[in-house]
Write an enzyme that holds these catalytic residues in place. Sequence first.
Site, mmCIF file in Angstrom:
data_model
loop_
_atom_site.group_PDB
_atom_site.id
_atom_site.type_symbol
_atom_site.label_atom_id
_atom_site.label_comp_id
_atom_site.label_asym_id
_atom_site.label_seq_id
_atom_site.Cartn_x
_atom_site.Cartn_y
_atom_site.Cartn_z
ATOM 1 C CG ASN A 18 -2.893 4.221 -6.975
ATOM 2 O OD1 ASN A 18 -2.427 2.891 -7.151
ATOM 3 N ND2 ASN A 18 -3.084 4.720 -7.979
ATOM 4 C CB THR B 257 6.783 8.853 -8.044
ATOM 5 O OG1 THR B 257 6.886 7.690 -8.723
ATOM 6 C CG2 THR B 257 8.012 9.863 -7.701
ATOM 7 C CB VAL C 225 -4.241 -4.199 -1.193
ATOM 8 C CG1 VAL C 225 -3.767 -2.764 -0.418
ATOM 9 C CG2 VAL C 225 -4.717 -3.756 -2.831
ATOM 10 C CE1 TYR D 86 -11.792 3.206 -9.548
ATOM 11 C CE2 TYR D 86 -13.533 4.129 -10.799
ATOM 12 C CZ TYR D 86 -12.927 4.005 -9.652
ATOM 13 O OH TYR D 86 -12.814 4.965 -8.643
#
Length: 299
Positions: free
Chosen positions: A10, A13, A35, A121
């Site tokens: 993932n 920054t 992805v 999730y």
Amino acid sequence: MGHSVVCLDNFSTGRRENLSHLSEISRFHIVEHDVRKPFLFDVDVIFNFASPASPPDYQADPVGTLMTNVLGAMNVLENARATGATVVQSSTSEVYGDPLHSPQRESYFGNVNPIGPRACYDEGKRSAETLFFDYHRTYGVKTKVARIFNTYGPRMRPDDGRVISNFVVQALLGKDLTIYGDGQQTRSFCYVDDLIEGFIRLSISDDKCIGPINLGNPGEFTVLELAEMVLSMTGSRSSIVHRAAAVDDPRQRRPDISQAMAELGWEPKVALREGLHRAIAYFDRRLGTSDLAMAGEAV
Ligand code: UDP
């Protein structure tokens, strides 16, 4: 000769900063790619870690999270199918939902709410497992699925939102430690180096070792015990406050790791207190709070 490896993660920054020390290595490359769109890397091993994993992060973009897990899994499996690569999937203890059995064994099918705020999730990772096993059975792709239990350590984002980073940062900054609910829910916390060792062992294990296989530290603590440990180890004068319980928050979580011990010869080495010591030192440096950190009990 070493393996060529691609690690899908993932990318934020914070991750870019975490990888900056590797930029000198000529064989290390960063490719920014979504992805959810197809890709092709001609490598020996692929690790698929591409998904937000902190509840506030994945709940901020639930549709994106679900699709990253489902389409990401399909694309990574197509890549492996085309190249013959071994593909290692980072699944999660969240596939067990709010478990009715403890400790959780790999054979437990789980107790997941398919329409709640955690479902993007949980069901995304469950669907990904389904794709992994169907690609393995249907196309003979070399797949391996690990179920990660709560993991922590240096280089987490201070604003990641998960419990260890939240409590340590709150304690170091002298802010209240926020417990969601009564604090009697349990978690088992694995230090990052132990987890990585488990993943490497899995990636080079026999092709027949496909999982799913639990990777986590079986030491079980209530969230209240964790808060008290963080307060004592930082010497912080922060208070503990209770906030509303999170929806569908699992009440107990503890891995049965007998399969990982038998098949990979793996078990975690870093106890929670030792790992917390290292995590506190990291956040202390990151936040510049050194006068406060480690003023508490010695480890
Ligand atoms: N939690 C908490 N305070 C926080 C963050 C989390 O009490 O500031 C609780 C959360 O409700 C859960 C546990 O700590 O019961 C672990 O939460 P985390 O987000 O780290 O991971 P999860 O296991 O829920 O994915």
